[in-house]
Design a protein around this motif. Structure first.
Motif, PDB file in Angstrom:
ATOM      1  N   SER A  15      -4.044  18.782 -14.050  1.00 15.58           N
ATOM      2  CA  SER A  15      -3.021  18.155 -13.210  1.00 15.58           C
ATOM      3  C   SER A  15      -2.815  18.913 -11.904  1.00 15.58           C
ATOM      4  N   VAL A  16      -3.008  20.236 -11.936  1.00 14.67           N
ATOM      5  CA  VAL A  16      -2.870  21.034 -10.709  1.00 14.67           C
ATOM      6  C   VAL A  16      -3.896  20.591  -9.676  1.00 14.67           C
ATOM      7  N   PHE A  17      -5.156  20.523 -10.101  1.00 14.94           N
ATOM      8  CA  PHE A  17      -6.213  20.139  -9.167  1.00 14.94           C
ATOM      9  C   PHE A  17      -6.087  18.671  -8.760  1.00 14.94           C
ATOM     10  N   LEU A  18      -5.624  17.836  -9.687  1.00 18.16           N
ATOM     11  CA  LEU A  18      -5.428  16.425  -9.367  1.00 18.16           C
ATOM     12  C   LEU A  18      -4.312  16.261  -8.346  1.00 18.16           C
ATOM     13  N   LEU A  19      -3.222  16.986  -8.547  1.00 18.41           N
ATOM     14  CA  LEU A  19      -2.082  16.887  -7.639  1.00 18.41           C
ATOM     15  C   LEU A  19      -2.456  17.341  -6.235  1.00 18.41           C
ATOM     16  N   ILE A  20      -3.145  18.481  -6.141  1.00 22.27           N
ATOM     17  CA  ILE A  20      -3.546  18.986  -4.826  1.00 22.27           C
ATOM     18  C   ILE A  20      -4.574  18.063  -4.184  1.00 22.27           C
ATOM     19  N   GLY A  21      -5.502  17.551  -5.005  1.00 21.26           N
ATOM     20  CA  GLY A  21      -6.552  16.690  -4.472  1.00 21.26           C
ATOM     21  C   GLY A  21      -6.033  15.352  -3.982  1.00 21.26           C
ATOM     22  N   LYS A  22      -5.059  14.794  -4.688  1.00 22.09           N
ATOM     23  CA  LYS A  22      -4.540  13.477  -4.328  1.00 22.09           C
ATOM     24  C   LYS A  22      -3.380  13.547  -3.347  1.00 22.09           C
ATOM     25  N   THR A  23      -2.698  14.687  -3.300  1.00 22.80           N
ATOM     26  CA  THR A  23      -1.590  14.828  -2.351  1.00 22.80           C
ATOM     27  C   THR A  23      -1.887  16.020  -1.446  1.00 22.80           C
TER      28      THR A  23
ATOM     29  N   LEU B 275       2.056   6.336  -7.129  1.00 24.24           N
ATOM     30  CA  LEU B 275       1.000   7.220  -7.628  1.00 24.24           C
ATOM     31  C   LEU B 275       1.366   8.689  -7.419  1.00 24.24           C
ATOM     32  N   ASN B 276       1.874   9.007  -6.235  1.00 22.40           N
ATOM     33  CA  ASN B 276       2.274  10.392  -5.965  1.00 22.40           C
ATOM     34  C   ASN B 276       3.387  10.842  -6.904  1.00 22.40           C
ATOM     35  N   THR B 277       4.304   9.924  -7.191  1.00 25.25           N
ATOM     36  CA  THR B 277       5.387  10.241  -8.130  1.00 25.25           C
ATOM     37  C   THR B 277       4.833  10.521  -9.523  1.00 25.25           C
ATOM     38  N   VAL B 278       3.834   9.737  -9.920  1.00 22.99           N
ATOM     39  CA  VAL B 278       3.200   9.948 -11.227  1.00 22.99           C
ATOM     40  C   VAL B 278       2.502  11.304 -11.270  1.00 22.99           C
ATOM     41  N   TYR B 279       1.756  11.634 -10.207  1.00 25.65           N
ATOM     42  CA  TYR B 279       1.056  12.922 -10.156  1.00 25.65           C
ATOM     43  C   TYR B 279       2.046  14.087 -10.239  1.00 25.65           C
ATOM     44  N   VAL B 280       3.104  13.998  -9.444  1.00 25.67           N
ATOM     45  CA  VAL B 280       4.099  15.075  -9.412  1.00 25.67           C
ATOM     46  C   VAL B 280       4.811  15.191 -10.757  1.00 25.67           C
TER      47      VAL B 280
ATOM     48  N   SER C  21       0.826  -1.207   0.000  1.00 28.81           N
ATOM     49  CA  SER C  21       0.000   0.000   0.000  1.00 28.81           C
ATOM     50  C   SER C  21       0.858   1.255   0.000  1.00 28.81           C
ATOM     51  N   VAL C  22       1.910   1.243   0.818  1.00 28.29           N
ATOM     52  CA  VAL C  22       2.820   2.388   0.873  1.00 28.29           C
ATOM     53  C   VAL C  22       3.531   2.571  -0.461  1.00 28.29           C
ATOM     54  N   MET C  23       4.001   1.463  -1.035  1.00 30.13           N
ATOM     55  CA  MET C  23       4.701   1.533  -2.316  1.00 30.13           C
ATOM     56  C   MET C  23       3.777   2.032  -3.422  1.00 30.13           C
ATOM     57  N   SER C  24       2.530   1.559  -3.399  1.00 40.56           N
ATOM     58  CA  SER C  24       1.551   2.005  -4.393  1.00 40.56           C
ATOM     59  C   SER C  24       1.288   3.500  -4.261  1.00 40.56           C
ATOM     60  N   SER C  25       1.181   3.972  -3.020  1.00 33.71           N
ATOM     61  CA  SER C  25       0.955   5.398  -2.780  1.00 33.71           C
ATOM     62  C   SER C  25       2.133   6.228  -3.267  1.00 33.71           C
ATOM     63  N   ILE C  26       3.344   5.745  -3.017  1.00 35.37           N
ATOM     64  CA  ILE C  26       4.548   6.465  -3.453  1.00 35.37           C
ATOM     65  C   ILE C  26       4.596   6.547  -4.978  1.00 35.37           C
TER      66      ILE C  26
END
Length: 347
Positions: free
Chosen positions: A246-254, A15-20, A8-13
């Motif tokens: 992507s701005v709203f997605l990044l803020i919303g997901k992170t 996804l966050n890397t993809v968003y950023v 779960s942690v790896m998946s979150s990392i």
């Protein structure tokens, strides 16, 4: 259980890397693309370019919402007039002024000036009550400002009007960010990326039409050298639309803090790309001043992160204390105190 948590942690990392990464790529693309169109392609009409972006975004957002692909929200006329319109006006100003600055300044120097954004947000926030004044934060902001001032002093191609336009863009954007907290969040208006553009892009287009009619319209229609390559302008508008998403997605997901930290990385990349692609001149004094501002911004983000952690810890402690108090108030045998008193003694 541990394996599931690790996954779960790896998946979150990931996804966050993809968003950023997506946000950095799109932001860099739009900035460099706009610079090329305005300063090198020969289309020196920043308001027109910004209006084209808003028109493109309006059409796409309208198609998504009206087509039923994205759920709409119940927006009252009062909320639209009091919340959406002011934010749209500031959004239009930010984009127009920021694009206009590309006519006078290099991308690298503009990124250095953008380091003033935390300073502007802090000042506007203190004035509007969304930020708490703190002396250490003020010192930090002075540190950032000094760094930007040094970088500006070392700028070879320093153009006053360009700096003025970019600083105005920073001012309107910081005010917009503050008003988003005050006008949208306090009203409980939650907009996804598409509905945000559905409401804001048409209003921004309307606001932009006012300066466009005064400043650019006549010159644009009488300019025989104007070129409108469909592929260039459609791809540019599509990139701008993707950036807004992507701005709203990044803020919303992170979080907004994640975007601020990623923005520091993006600025360095853009400075390098500006030198590589447009041969922008960056002096040692430029870099020295920006390094000072850079460390100031990093410290500001660090303090923000610490503040968020402290609030989360306090909230968790408060919840735990409330739960413990609730448990202590319960009788040991599950009944009320009166029930225990009424129980007959059978000895």
């Amino acid at each position: 259980m541990a394996d599931k948590n690790d996954k779960s942690v790896m998946s979150s990392i990931i996804l966050n890397t993809v968003y950023v990464s997506t946000w950095i790529a799109l932001s860099g693309t739009v900035i460099l693309y706009n610079k090329w169109i305005l300063a090198y392609y020969g289309f020196d009409y920043p308001i027109t370019l910004t209006m084209w972006h808003m028109l493109f975004s309006s059409v796409l957002a309208f198609a998504c919402v009206r087509g039923g692909y994205v759920p709409s929200i119940n927006m009252t006329m009062e909320s639209y007039c009091k919340a959406i319109l002011p934010i749209s006006a500031l959004f239009a100003g930010t984009l127009w002024l920021g694009n206009a600055a590309y006519l006078y300044l290099s991308v690298s120097f503009i990124q250095m000036l953008k380091a003033l954004m935390p300073v502007a947000v802090f000042m506007v926030g203190c004035g509007m009550g969304t930020e708490s004044f703190a002396m250490d934060t003020l010192v930090n902001m002075v540190f950032v400002t000094a760094g930007v001032a040094i970088a500006s002093y070392g700028e070879i191609n320093f153009v006053v009007i360009g700096v003025f336009l970019q600083l105005l863009s920073v001012a309107t954007e910081s005010t917009r960010l503050t008003l988003v907290q005050i006008l949208l969040q306090r009203r409980g208006l939650t907009l996804n990326p598409i509905t945000t553009m559905y409401y804001i892009a048409p209003a921004s287009l309307l606001f932009l039409s006012l300066p466009w009619g005064v400043i650019e319209a006549q010159r644009l229609f009488s300019d025989p050298t104007v070129r409108f390559d469909v592929l260039i302008f459609v791809s540019n508008a599509a990139a701008a639309f993707g950036l807004n998403m992507s701005v709203f997605l990044l803020i919303g997901k992170t979080s907004a803090l994640t975007m601020n930290v990623a923005g520091v990385v993006k600025d360095w990349l853009l400075i390098g790309l500006s030198v590589l692609l447009f041969h922008a001149e960056v002096t040692p004094l430029n870099l020295g001043g920006y390094l000072i501002a850079f460390f100031g911004v990093c410290y500001y983000n660090y303090k923000k992160l610490q503040g968020m952690k402290a609030k989360q810890a306090a909230a968790a402690a408060s919840a735990a204390a409330a739960k413990a108090e609730d448990i202590e108030d319960r009788p040991l045998l599950g009944g009320s105190g009166n029930d225990l008193k009424k129980t007959p003694n059978r000895q």
